[in-house]
Design an enzyme around this catalytic site. Sequence first.
Site, PDB file in Angstrom:
ATOM      1  N   THR A 180       9.284 -45.978 -84.267  1.00 56.71           N
ATOM      2  CA  THR A 180       9.378 -45.898 -85.729  1.00 56.71           C
ATOM      3  C   THR A 180      10.102 -47.079 -86.360  1.00 56.71           C
ATOM      4  O   THR A 180      10.386 -47.045 -87.562  1.00 56.71           O
ATOM      5  CB  THR A 180      10.108 -44.604 -86.113  1.00 56.71           C
ATOM      6  OG1 THR A 180      11.407 -44.595 -85.483  1.00 56.71           O
ATOM      7  CG2 THR A 180       9.330 -43.379 -85.639  1.00 56.71           C
ATOM      8  N   GLU A 181      10.384 -48.123 -85.596  1.00 58.00           N
ATOM      9  CA  GLU A 181      11.208 -49.217 -86.100  1.00 58.00           C
ATOM     10  C   GLU A 181      10.671 -49.828 -87.389  1.00 58.00           C
ATOM     11  O   GLU A 181      11.438 -50.187 -88.292  1.00 58.00           O
ATOM     12  CB  GLU A 181      11.340 -50.302 -85.017  1.00 58.00           C
ATOM     13  CG  GLU A 181      12.284 -49.947 -83.868  1.00 58.00           C
ATOM     14  CD  GLU A 181      11.594 -49.209 -82.721  1.00 58.00           C
ATOM     15  OE1 GLU A 181      12.170 -49.163 -81.632  1.00 58.00           O
ATOM     16  OE2 GLU A 181      10.474 -48.681 -82.939  1.00 58.00           O
TER      17      GLU A 181
END
Length: 254
Positions: free
Chosen positions: A130-131
Amino acid sequence: MVQVERGRIYRVFLNDPERRNPLSPGMVEGLLQALEEAEGDPEARALVLTGRGTAFSAGADLAFLERVTEMGAEENYRHSLSLMRLFHRLYTFPKPTVAAVNGPAVAGGAGLAMACDLVVMDQEAKLGYTEVRIGFVAALVSVILVRAVGEKVAKDLLLTGRLVGAEEAKALGLVNRVAAPGRALEEALALAEEVAKNAPTSLRLSKELLLALPGMGLEDGFRLAALANAWVRETGDLREGIRAFFEKRPPRFG
């Protein structure tokens, strides 16, 4: 922040459940120390990694996130290097490793699971990189992810930042087995026991080949394989395995 239970199957627990086991500096150092101890423990034949509480690992430490943009280049680089050492150490660990994804594995937490040789995932868990959702890049994790699932799947996961469930994760090649709710650790331990019954020399050499071959050309790969094939014939593990086969008994590997 890291708890260890020693034995034939060396158990390593991410132990910060109130904060969902983030990869804080203390957690990273604790994991590196646990890996060092497990490698040097002659009793340990395999390692299982899991999280305490309801999460495997939520990824970045929130306290770190609050100040990351104010940190200088040198401090940020030191932090990145410590994470790099952890992922590299786990990915290249000479003994078999199994991740028991007992709950959400997000960002760096998902990378930690991918760095293990085998992954067992709870049917109700989620996994994702999810960066990009907050402006980060899954840089270190991508090195492992591309090798594990290929470019197209890696692009899907890294560019969307979406979470995937256990069944999709298995279909994509992210995990090996899906466990019934609450049984990820139990199944991971059983899988580790299954692997640990095999010859330690064979396991270690197989891991070394699997690390080297993807970066080699066809001819070099075959040459390395031929050398490995010849070398293993001189080992005590093979002598015991052949003797046990003809004597119709389980082998007793040292």
